[in-house]
Enzyme design. Structure first.
Site, PDB file in Angstrom:
ATOM      1  N   GLY A 144       7.160  -1.758  -2.487  1.00 47.02           N
ATOM      2  CA  GLY A 144       6.524  -0.473  -2.680  1.00 47.02           C
ATOM      3  C   GLY A 144       7.084   0.284  -3.861  1.00 47.02           C
ATOM      4  O   GLY A 144       6.579   0.209  -4.981  1.00 47.02           O
TER       5      GLY A 144
ATOM      6  N   GLN B 253      -6.897  -1.178   1.680  1.00 50.26           N
ATOM      7  CA  GLN B 253      -6.407  -0.879   3.028  1.00 50.26           C
ATOM      8  C   GLN B 253      -7.318   0.163   3.682  1.00 50.26           C
ATOM      9  O   GLN B 253      -7.498   1.255   3.159  1.00 50.26           O
ATOM     10  CB  GLN B 253      -4.967  -0.361   2.979  1.00 50.26           C
ATOM     11  CG  GLN B 253      -4.358  -0.219   4.370  1.00 50.26           C
ATOM     12  CD  GLN B 253      -2.977   0.405   4.331  1.00 50.26           C
ATOM     13  OE1 GLN B 253      -2.839   1.573   3.974  1.00 50.26           O
ATOM     14  NE2 GLN B 253      -1.961  -0.362   4.710  1.00 50.26           N
TER      15      GLN B 253
ATOM     16  N   TYR C 208      -0.422   5.810  12.798  1.00 49.73           N
ATOM     17  CA  TYR C 208      -1.808   6.244  12.658  1.00 49.73           C
ATOM     18  C   TYR C 208      -2.651   5.738  13.834  1.00 49.73           C
ATOM     19  O   TYR C 208      -2.129   5.285  14.838  1.00 49.73           O
ATOM     20  CB  TYR C 208      -2.339   5.828  11.290  1.00 49.73           C
ATOM     21  CG  TYR C 208      -1.579   6.500  10.163  1.00 49.73           C
ATOM     22  CD1 TYR C 208      -1.512   7.885  10.084  1.00 49.73           C
ATOM     23  CD2 TYR C 208      -0.887   5.758   9.210  1.00 49.73           C
ATOM     24  CE1 TYR C 208      -0.787   8.521   9.074  1.00 49.73           C
ATOM     25  CE2 TYR C 208      -0.156   6.380   8.199  1.00 49.73           C
ATOM     26  CZ  TYR C 208      -0.110   7.758   8.137  1.00 49.73           C
ATOM     27  OH  TYR C 208       0.604   8.387   7.159  1.00 49.73           O
TER      28      TYR C 208
ATOM     29  N   ARG D  99      -1.933  -5.001   9.145  1.00 51.15           N
ATOM     30  CA  ARG D  99      -0.580  -4.474   8.998  1.00 51.15           C
ATOM     31  C   ARG D  99      -0.104  -3.836  10.297  1.00 51.15           C
ATOM     32  O   ARG D  99      -0.805  -3.012  10.888  1.00 51.15           O
ATOM     33  CB  ARG D  99      -0.514  -3.434   7.878  1.00 51.15           C
ATOM     34  CG  ARG D  99       0.946  -3.032   7.581  1.00 51.15           C
ATOM     35  CD  ARG D  99       1.056  -2.005   6.499  1.00 51.15           C
ATOM     36  NE  ARG D  99       2.458  -1.794   6.138  1.00 51.15           N
ATOM     37  CZ  ARG D  99       2.885  -0.830   5.329  1.00 51.15           C
ATOM     38  NH1 ARG D  99       2.020   0.024   4.808  1.00 51.15           N
ATOM     39  NH2 ARG D  99       4.147  -0.708   5.045  1.00 51.15           N
TER      40      ARG D  99
ATOM     41  N   HIS E 105      -5.219  -0.975   8.459  1.00 52.12           N
ATOM     42  CA  HIS E 105      -3.972  -0.208   8.583  1.00 52.12           C
ATOM     43  C   HIS E 105      -3.782   0.142  10.062  1.00 52.12           C
ATOM     44  O   HIS E 105      -4.342   1.104  10.563  1.00 52.12           O
ATOM     45  CB  HIS E 105      -4.065   1.046   7.731  1.00 52.12           C
ATOM     46  CG  HIS E 105      -2.759   1.747   7.521  1.00 52.12           C
ATOM     47  ND1 HIS E 105      -1.596   1.381   8.154  1.00 52.12           N
ATOM     48  CD2 HIS E 105      -2.428   2.814   6.734  1.00 52.12           C
ATOM     49  CE1 HIS E 105      -0.608   2.173   7.771  1.00 52.12           C
ATOM     50  NE2 HIS E 105      -1.095   3.052   6.910  1.00 52.12           N
TER      51      HIS E 105
ATOM     52  N   GLY F  95      12.309  -2.304   2.218  1.00 51.41           N
ATOM     53  CA  GLY F  95      13.701  -2.298   1.763  1.00 51.41           C
ATOM     54  C   GLY F  95      14.186  -3.577   1.109  1.00 51.41           C
ATOM     55  O   GLY F  95      15.397  -3.746   0.913  1.00 51.41           O
TER      56      GLY F  95
ATOM     57  N   THR G  28       0.522   5.608  -0.502  1.00 52.29           N
ATOM     58  CA  THR G  28      -0.197   6.848  -0.780  1.00 52.29           C
ATOM     59  C   THR G  28       0.368   7.482  -2.047  1.00 52.29           C
ATOM     60  O   THR G  28       1.573   7.666  -2.170  1.00 52.29           O
ATOM     61  CB  THR G  28      -0.058   7.821   0.399  1.00 52.29           C
ATOM     62  OG1 THR G  28      -0.652   7.228   1.553  1.00 52.29           O
ATOM     63  CG2 THR G  28      -0.736   9.151   0.099  1.00 52.29           C
TER      64      THR G  28
ATOM     65  N   PRO H 118       0.838  -1.209   0.000  1.00 50.65           N
ATOM     66  CA  PRO H 118       0.000   0.000   0.000  1.00 50.65           C
ATOM     67  C   PRO H 118       0.869   1.254   0.000  1.00 50.65           C
ATOM     68  O   PRO H 118       1.797   1.357   0.805  1.00 50.65           O
ATOM     69  CB  PRO H 118      -0.805  -0.121   1.297  1.00 50.65           C
ATOM     70  CG  PRO H 118       0.009  -1.020   2.172  1.00 50.65           C
ATOM     71  CD  PRO H 118       0.723  -1.958   1.267  1.00 50.65           C
TER      72      PRO H 118
END
Length: 371
Positions: A323, A102, A183, A230, A178, A302, A28, A26
């Site tokens: 990602g 998500q 968050y 997640r 999420h 990574g 943004t 996911p």
């Protein structure tokens, strides 16, 4: 013939068979219609281009207007959003792909500008230090949020359930909660942002209660085997989250308790920054948490082709989520299969509001040499 790469082997997540173990993470991308936070036609093209992933997890979609904290990000609480997302799911399914949405609530990582002057919601009225929020009027410092009342918590649980209903209507194969990256749920898990003295703060059972109440609510809409979760256990000093000696034990408690659910997967992230000098956190997330979790485990953060294959081969993870590599390489599984060169991403276009750096990365067109 050489042995098939672990990343390219199929996997069955409960009742969902994936063609490979390469997941689109996911991310943004800030391309939604800012009028109604709805996805547009370019979202459908963007995700369709990447449908060769074993599984796509969409960018975070806000579960309510109160969940918003960024401009140009999509929601999943209004009919216009359902219509936009339905184009996305249909486009991905046309390519025989699978896609989860998500579900997202930013909590205190927001600003009154998004809420008609009202304060963002959070477990406690604690300002996230050093955090700026990108509002319609540009970057502004985050402010001290409103501590959620129990009524706020109950309403947010209902918001997640309603978002799950909308997600099913839009045609998604499943949902991911999420609960990481600083968050709302993550804010409940950590002492630095949760100083409540009621049943939603204090010990591990209380700090995680809200999260599990949401999980119990959404499983009334999607079966447990179509729900992912997640977590980012070693996030520290980012988005205002300050970890402490209780942080990893709290996440161990969460992961162990998730064994009571027949989830599609658990999605864990490696730390975003160097935490080598923070002795109460762990740097190898999959290796640390694999013994605690009995289901399918996804790791992200990574990884490249070599390290992704290695962590699956060693048994620490079942899937790897990529990602940035998926941003600039829409055909990433094919490139891995044929050892094709990878295109470098352009970070300047990650959050812009047009097609540049979004749907204009071409698939590889050179000579393919099978590994």
């Amino acid at each position: 013939m050489e042995k098939e790469q672990p990343l390219l082997q199929s996997i069955t997540l409960q009742d969902l068979k994936l063609s490979n173990r390469i997941v689109m993470a996911p991310m943004t991308r800030s391309r939604a219609n800012n009028k109604d936070n709805a996805p547009t036609d370019i979202h459908a093209e963007y995700y369709q281009q990447r449908a060769s992933a074993g599984l796509i997890i969409t960018e975070g979609a806000q579960v309510s207007p109160r969940a918003v904290g960024y401009i140009y990000t999509p929601g999943i609480y209004a009919e216009a959003q359902v219509t936009g997302w339905k184009k996305v799911t249909e486009a991905v399914h046309q390519e025989n792909g699978h896609i989860f949405i998500q579900l997202w609530h930013v909590g205190r990582i927001s600003h009154p500008d998004f809420h008609k002057g009202e304060l963002p919601l959070a477990p406690s009225a604690i300002k996230p230090e050093g955090v700026q929020v990108y509002t319609p009027d540009g970057f502004k410092d985050a402010i001290t949020p409103k501590e959620m009342t129990k009524e706020d918590i109950y309403q947010t649980i209902e918001d997640f359930k309603n978002a799950a209903i909308k997600a099913k209507k839009a045609g998604f194969d499943g949902i991911e909660i999420h609960s990481s990256n600083g968050y709302l749920f993550h804010q409940f898990f950590v002492n630095s942002s949760n100083q409540r003295t009621d049943e939603y703060g204090g010990n591990d059972e209380n700090k995680t209660r809200f999260f599990f109440e949401v999980l119990d609510a959404v499983k009334e809409v999607f079966p447990e085997n179509r729900i992912g979760v997640r977590l980012n256990p070693s996030m520290h000093n980012i988005q205002g989250i300050i970890a402490d000696e209780e942080t990893i034990p709290t996440f161990e408690y969460i992961v162990k308790k998730l064994n009571n659910y027949n989830l599609s997967y658990l999605h864990l992230s490696e730390p975003f920054s160097d935490i080598s000098d923070v002795d109460f956190l762990v740097t190898h997330i999959a290796q640390h948490f694999r013994p605690f979790y009995e289901g399918s485990l996804m790791i992200n953060g990574g990884f490249d082709q070599e390290t992704g294959n290695k962590i699956i081969e060693e048994g620490y993870a079942d899937m790897v989520a990529y990602g940035k590599l998926f941003i600039s390489n829409p055909d990433l599984p094919q490139r891995f299969a044929f050892n094709a060169p990878l295109t470098q991403w352009n970070q300047d276009t990650f959050y812009t509001q047009n097609t540049k750096g979004y749907i204009d990365y071409p698939p590889f067109e050179g000579e393919l040499n099978e590994v």
